[in-house]
Scaffold this active site. Structure first.
Site, PDB file in Angstrom:
ATOM      1  N   LYS A  13       0.835  -1.216   0.000  1.00 29.40           N
ATOM      2  CA  LYS A  13       0.000   0.000   0.000  1.00 29.40           C
ATOM      3  C   LYS A  13       0.866   1.261   0.000  1.00 29.40           C
ATOM      4  CE  LYS A  13      -2.281  -1.033   3.824  1.00 29.40           C
ATOM      5  NZ  LYS A  13      -1.612  -2.284   4.227  1.00 29.40           N
ATOM      6  N   ARG A  88     -10.011   0.409   8.257  1.00 30.03           N
ATOM      7  CA  ARG A  88      -9.500  -0.894   8.667  1.00 30.03           C
ATOM      8  C   ARG A  88     -10.555  -1.702   9.401  1.00 30.03           C
ATOM      9  NH1 ARG A  88      -3.666   0.482   8.843  1.00 30.03           N
ATOM     10  NH2 ARG A  88      -2.423  -1.314   9.408  1.00 30.03           N
ATOM     11  N   ARG A 128      12.160  -5.329   5.086  1.00 29.59           N
ATOM     12  CA  ARG A 128      11.789  -3.943   4.771  1.00 29.59           C
ATOM     13  C   ARG A 128      12.607  -2.957   5.599  1.00 29.59           C
ATOM     14  NH1 ARG A 128       5.613  -1.748   4.896  1.00 29.59           N
ATOM     15  NH2 ARG A 128       5.637  -2.049   7.146  1.00 29.59           N
ATOM     16  N   ARG A 161      11.043  -0.809  10.989  1.00 28.92           N
ATOM     17  CA  ARG A 161       9.919  -0.488  11.869  1.00 28.92           C
ATOM     18  C   ARG A 161       9.873  -1.502  12.998  1.00 28.92           C
ATOM     19  NH1 ARG A 161       4.462   0.672   8.508  1.00 28.92           N
ATOM     20  NH2 ARG A 161       3.573  -0.429  10.290  1.00 28.92           N
ATOM     21  N   ARG A 172      -0.371  -8.593  13.622  1.00 31.45           N
ATOM     22  CA  ARG A 172      -1.027  -7.633  12.715  1.00 31.45           C
ATOM     23  C   ARG A 172      -1.829  -8.371  11.645  1.00 31.45           C
ATOM     24  NH1 ARG A 172       4.020  -4.568  10.825  1.00 31.45           N
ATOM     25  NH2 ARG A 172       2.641  -3.321   9.520  1.00 31.45           N
TER      26      ARG A 172
HETATM   27  P1  AMP Z   1       0.357   0.822   9.059  1.00 30.82           P
HETATM   28  O1  AMP Z   1       1.497   1.764   8.855  1.00 30.82           O
HETATM   29  O2  AMP Z   1      -0.818   1.109   8.162  1.00 30.82           O
HETATM   30  O3  AMP Z   1       0.788  -0.620   9.005  1.00 30.82           O
HETATM   31  O4  AMP Z   1      -0.188   1.088  10.549  1.00 30.82           O
HETATM   32  C1  AMP Z   1       0.646   0.871  11.671  1.00 30.82           C
HETATM   33  C2  AMP Z   1      -0.198   0.765  12.927  1.00 30.82           C
HETATM   34  O5  AMP Z   1      -0.930   1.977  13.136  1.00 30.82           O
HETATM   35  C3  AMP Z   1      -1.249  -0.334  12.902  1.00 30.82           C
HETATM   36  O6  AMP Z   1      -0.725  -1.604  13.273  1.00 30.82           O
HETATM   37  C4  AMP Z   1      -2.256   0.201  13.935  1.00 30.82           C
HETATM   38  O7  AMP Z   1      -1.772   0.022  15.248  1.00 30.82           O
HETATM   39  C5  AMP Z   1      -2.234   1.697  13.649  1.00 30.82           C
HETATM   40  N1  AMP Z   1      -3.226   2.073  12.594  1.00 30.82           N
HETATM   41  C6  AMP Z   1      -2.968   2.585  11.364  1.00 30.82           C
HETATM   42  N2  AMP Z   1      -4.090   2.811  10.682  1.00 30.82           N
HETATM   43  C7  AMP Z   1      -5.113   2.452  11.494  1.00 30.82           C
HETATM   44  C8  AMP Z   1      -6.530   2.433  11.376  1.00 30.82           C
HETATM   45  N3  AMP Z   1      -7.147   2.825  10.237  1.00 30.82           N
HETATM   46  N4  AMP Z   1      -7.253   1.992  12.428  1.00 30.82           N
HETATM   47  C9  AMP Z   1      -6.676   1.590  13.573  1.00 30.82           C
HETATM   48  N5  AMP Z   1      -5.339   1.560  13.762  1.00 30.82           N
HETATM   49  C10 AMP Z   1      -4.556   1.987  12.734  1.00 30.82           C
END
Ligand code: AMP
Length: 214
Positions: A13, A88, A128, A161, A172
């Site tokens: 993404k 999400r 990554r 990360r 996740r």
């Molecule tokens: P990402 O960078 O999209 O993988 O997001 C990293 C972390 O941020 C996720 O594992 C969640 O803890 C939090 N997060 C990001 N987007 C959302 C969302 N739309 N709803 C809830 N938690 C989120």
């Protein structure tokens, strides 16, 4: 154009979002990036979100909907946007629909579903690395930096990360299956779902998304 990228962590993404945002001339809005920045800055949002982000749990729907409402209200999002990592949950998708309706807009134009296996995701995320400064994304096997540990674009140091270590990635993925995967049927029902096989090389996947959106 109003687009959301759907898919498990590591499905591409962020990687594809950056290029598409430039080509479509709409802002890339990544809730994960907004949350990580808030955590780094120690804001109230960051303090509320940090335990969840660290362990791979979802941040509360109301919190994320609040930050999306603020972000979509900025002038650069008036003519479209590309969402990465949001919605999400079904509650977030419903919240987004109300938000768009109240602004007099229809629903999303396209929801691009990046399909990839759990095994591929764990392997990808283990390799990554990200630029700590400009956010460019690398992969040690498929897209290594020219100089080890250093960003090709801005020369700053690369980092991993904390939530990309395999145990957290598995958590996740479980959250994704339980909370986010139902959005595939949700958006299929609304006629906006576009499935893309995201297992292949990045250029090939990007081409497939491009054929849908550009
Ligand atoms: P990402 O960078 O999209 O993988 O997001 C990293 C972390 O941020 C996720 O594992 C969640 O803890 C939090 N997060 C990001 N987007 C959302 C969302 N739309 N709803 C809830 N938690 C989120």
């Amino acid at each position: 154009m109003r687009v959301a990228l759907l898919g498990p962590p590591g499905s591409g993404k962020g990687t594809h979002g950056k290029g598409l945002s430039a080509e479509l001339r709409v802002p890339l809005i990544a809730t994960g990036d907004i949350l990580r920045q808030a955590i780094a800055e120690g804001t109230r949002l960051g303090l509320a979100a940090q335990a969840d982000v660290k362990s791979g749990r979802l941040v509360a729907d109301e919190t994320v909907l609040g930050l999306i409402e603020t972000r979509l209200g900025l002038p650069d999002a008036a003519n479209g946007f590309l969402l990465d990592g949001f919605p999400r949950t079904v509650a977030q998708a419903d919240g987004l629909a109300s938000l768009l309706e109240s602004g007099g807009e229809r629903t999303l134009d396209h929801v691009v579903n990046l399909m990839v296996s759990a095994e591929t995701v764990v392997n990808r995320l283990r390799e990554r690395w990200l630029c700590g400064s400009c956010g460019a994304i690398y992969n040690l096997s498929s897209k290594p930096p020219k100089v080890a540990g250093q960003c090709d674009l801005c020369g700053q140091a690369l980092k991993q990360r904390a939530d990309d270590e395999p145990a957290t990635v598995r958590a996740r993925l479980e959250v994704y299956e339980r909370e986010t995967a139902p959005l595939v049927a949700y958006y299929a029902q609304r006629g906006v779902l576009r499935n893309v096989d995201a297992a292949g090389p990045a250029e090939q996947v990007y081409g497939a998304i491009r054929r849908i959106l550009v």
